[in-house]
Design a protein around this motif. Structure first.
Motif, PDB file in Angstrom:
ATOM      1  N   GLN A  72       0.864  -1.208  -0.143  1.00 33.29           N
ATOM      2  CA  GLN A  72       0.055   0.063  -0.065  1.00 33.29           C
ATOM      3  C   GLN A  72       0.984   1.287   0.038  1.00 33.29           C
ATOM      4  O   GLN A  72       0.436   2.207  -0.787  1.00 33.29           O
ATOM      5  CB  GLN A  72      -0.841  -0.101   1.194  1.00 33.29           C
ATOM      6  CG  GLN A  72      -1.884   1.134   1.217  1.00 33.29           C
ATOM      7  CD  GLN A  72      -2.701   1.204  -0.080  1.00 33.29           C
ATOM      8  OE1 GLN A  72      -3.385   0.200  -0.351  1.00 33.29           O
ATOM      9  NE2 GLN A  72      -2.732   2.375  -0.647  1.00 33.29           N
ATOM     10  N   HIS A  75       2.306   1.590  -3.517  1.00 35.18           N
ATOM     11  CA  HIS A  75       1.354   1.914  -4.088  1.00 35.18           C
ATOM     12  C   HIS A  75       1.101   3.521  -4.132  1.00 35.18           C
ATOM     13  O   HIS A  75       0.883   4.452  -5.344  1.00 35.18           O
ATOM     14  CB  HIS A  75      -0.097   1.427  -3.927  1.00 35.18           C
ATOM     15  CG  HIS A  75      -1.174   1.687  -4.830  1.00 35.18           C
ATOM     16  ND1 HIS A  75      -1.762   1.266  -6.043  1.00 35.18           N
ATOM     17  CD2 HIS A  75      -2.110   2.822  -4.730  1.00 35.18           C
ATOM     18  CE1 HIS A  75      -2.726   1.853  -6.504  1.00 35.18           C
ATOM     19  NE2 HIS A  75      -3.057   2.913  -5.567  1.00 35.18           N
ATOM     20  N   LYS A  78       4.115   5.753  -5.502  1.00 35.46           N
ATOM     21  CA  LYS A  78       4.029   5.600  -7.018  1.00 35.46           C
ATOM     22  C   LYS A  78       2.941   6.366  -7.618  1.00 35.46           C
ATOM     23  O   LYS A  78       3.278   7.085  -8.750  1.00 35.46           O
ATOM     24  CB  LYS A  78       3.939   4.197  -7.466  1.00 35.46           C
ATOM     25  CG  LYS A  78       5.127   3.104  -7.103  1.00 35.46           C
ATOM     26  CD  LYS A  78       6.402   3.564  -8.022  1.00 35.46           C
ATOM     27  CE  LYS A  78       7.397   2.792  -7.855  1.00 35.46           C
ATOM     28  NZ  LYS A  78       8.805   2.737  -8.381  1.00 35.46           N
ATOM     29  N   ASP A 129      -0.525  -5.001  -8.316  1.00 34.17           N
ATOM     30  CA  ASP A 129      -0.741  -3.718  -7.877  1.00 34.17           C
ATOM     31  C   ASP A 129       0.197  -2.646  -8.864  1.00 34.17           C
ATOM     32  O   ASP A 129      -0.305  -1.561  -9.305  1.00 34.17           O
ATOM     33  CB  ASP A 129       0.102  -3.563  -6.616  1.00 34.17           C
ATOM     34  CG  ASP A 129      -0.309  -2.082  -6.015  1.00 34.17           C
ATOM     35  OD1 ASP A 129      -1.626  -1.673  -5.953  1.00 34.17           O
ATOM     36  OD2 ASP A 129       0.531  -1.374  -5.644  1.00 34.17           O
ATOM     37  N   TYR A 133      -1.152   0.954 -10.868  1.00 40.51           N
ATOM     38  CA  TYR A 133      -0.701   2.209 -10.730  1.00 40.51           C
ATOM     39  C   TYR A 133       0.011   2.680 -12.214  1.00 40.51           C
ATOM     40  O   TYR A 133       0.118   3.848 -12.282  1.00 40.51           O
ATOM     41  CB  TYR A 133       0.318   2.536  -9.473  1.00 40.51           C
ATOM     42  CG  TYR A 133       1.585   1.801  -9.346  1.00 40.51           C
ATOM     43  CD1 TYR A 133       2.485   1.799 -10.193  1.00 40.51           C
ATOM     44  CD2 TYR A 133       1.690   0.701  -8.341  1.00 40.51           C
ATOM     45  CE1 TYR A 133       3.770   1.123  -9.946  1.00 40.51           C
ATOM     46  CE2 TYR A 133       2.674   0.231  -7.938  1.00 40.51           C
ATOM     47  CZ  TYR A 133       3.897   0.266  -8.845  1.00 40.51           C
ATOM     48  OH  TYR A 133       5.096  -0.497  -8.530  1.00 40.51           O
TER      49      TYR A 133
END
Length: 217
Positions: A72, A75, A78, A129, A133
């Motif tokens: 998380q 993420h 990013k 993930d 992103y």
């Protein structure tokens, strides 16, 4: 040793007991590896070992929570960098405080070095993930679309994590602990310029090669 700098936080700082244990565990696992016992984690978090088990059930449960938190945090950072109005400014801002990611990098390195189902699970979740992103960067117009977004995300994570693992292995000295906050700065300064050249300018002069290879497959 711990809390020299806080872990990077999301929009709201989570200060619950469970979160404090989880964040301490990320640092302890990264510093000592996954053979470390619950007592060491509890001591770092300032709680009893029983409270660790109460919140997470087991060390594997705690590790799963750490995995989720690390993914998380990566993420969130990013997304900030690749969807900023100025990607250059977003990246420069991230690079300016890169040391704060030392504990996260240490945790990822320890997990991947340990191998096994949980390491594989972390890697696959990071790939999934990354696809999300990266797509947000595509939607924001800062990243080019891909013929195969899933394959591109897998390649980039394999490339970046593989380079990190190799760098750490080559710079680790027997009997000495690697300072990951310092290491992530050195690694970033060494690899970012050629990586940006590769990402922004490409490598091959023959644009037909990709079409030829993809048609054969």
């Amino acid at each position: 040793m711990f809390n020299q700098q806080p872990l990077p936080q999301g929009p709201a700082t989570d200060l619950t007991t469970a979160a404090r244990i989880r964040d301490a565990a990320i640092e302890v696992f990264g510093d000592q590896g996954f053979q470390v016992g619950v007592r060491a984690i509890a001591k770092a978090a300032g709680v009893s070992p029983g409270l660790v088990n109460h919140h997470f059930g087991s060390k594997d449960g705690l590790r799963a929570a750490c995995d989720e938190r690390v993914i998380q945090l990566i993420h969130d950072e990013k997304i900030k960098a690749i969807t900023a109005p100025s990607v250059a400014k977003g990246m420069l801002a991230a690079l300016a405080e890169i040391e704060v990611y030392g504990p996260l990098v240490a945790y990822m390195v320890r997990s991947l070095q340990a191998g096994g189902p949980m390491a594989e699970s972390l890697f696959e979740h990071m790939i999934a993930d990354a696809e999300v992103y990266i797509q947000q960067g595509v939607d924001a117009g800062t990243i080019k679309p891909s013929r195969d977004p899933a394959a591109r995300a897998r390649y980039l994570l394999t490339l970046n994590l593989g380079a990190t693992l190799l760098w750490v292995q080559l710079h680790s000295k027997p009997g000495e602990k690697l300072d990951f906050r310092k290491a992530i700065r050195e690694l970033t300064e060494e690899l970012t310029p050629p990586a940006l050249e590769f990402y922004t300018q490409g490598l091959l002069t023959d644009p037909t090669l990709l079409d030829t290879v993809t048609k054969e497959h």
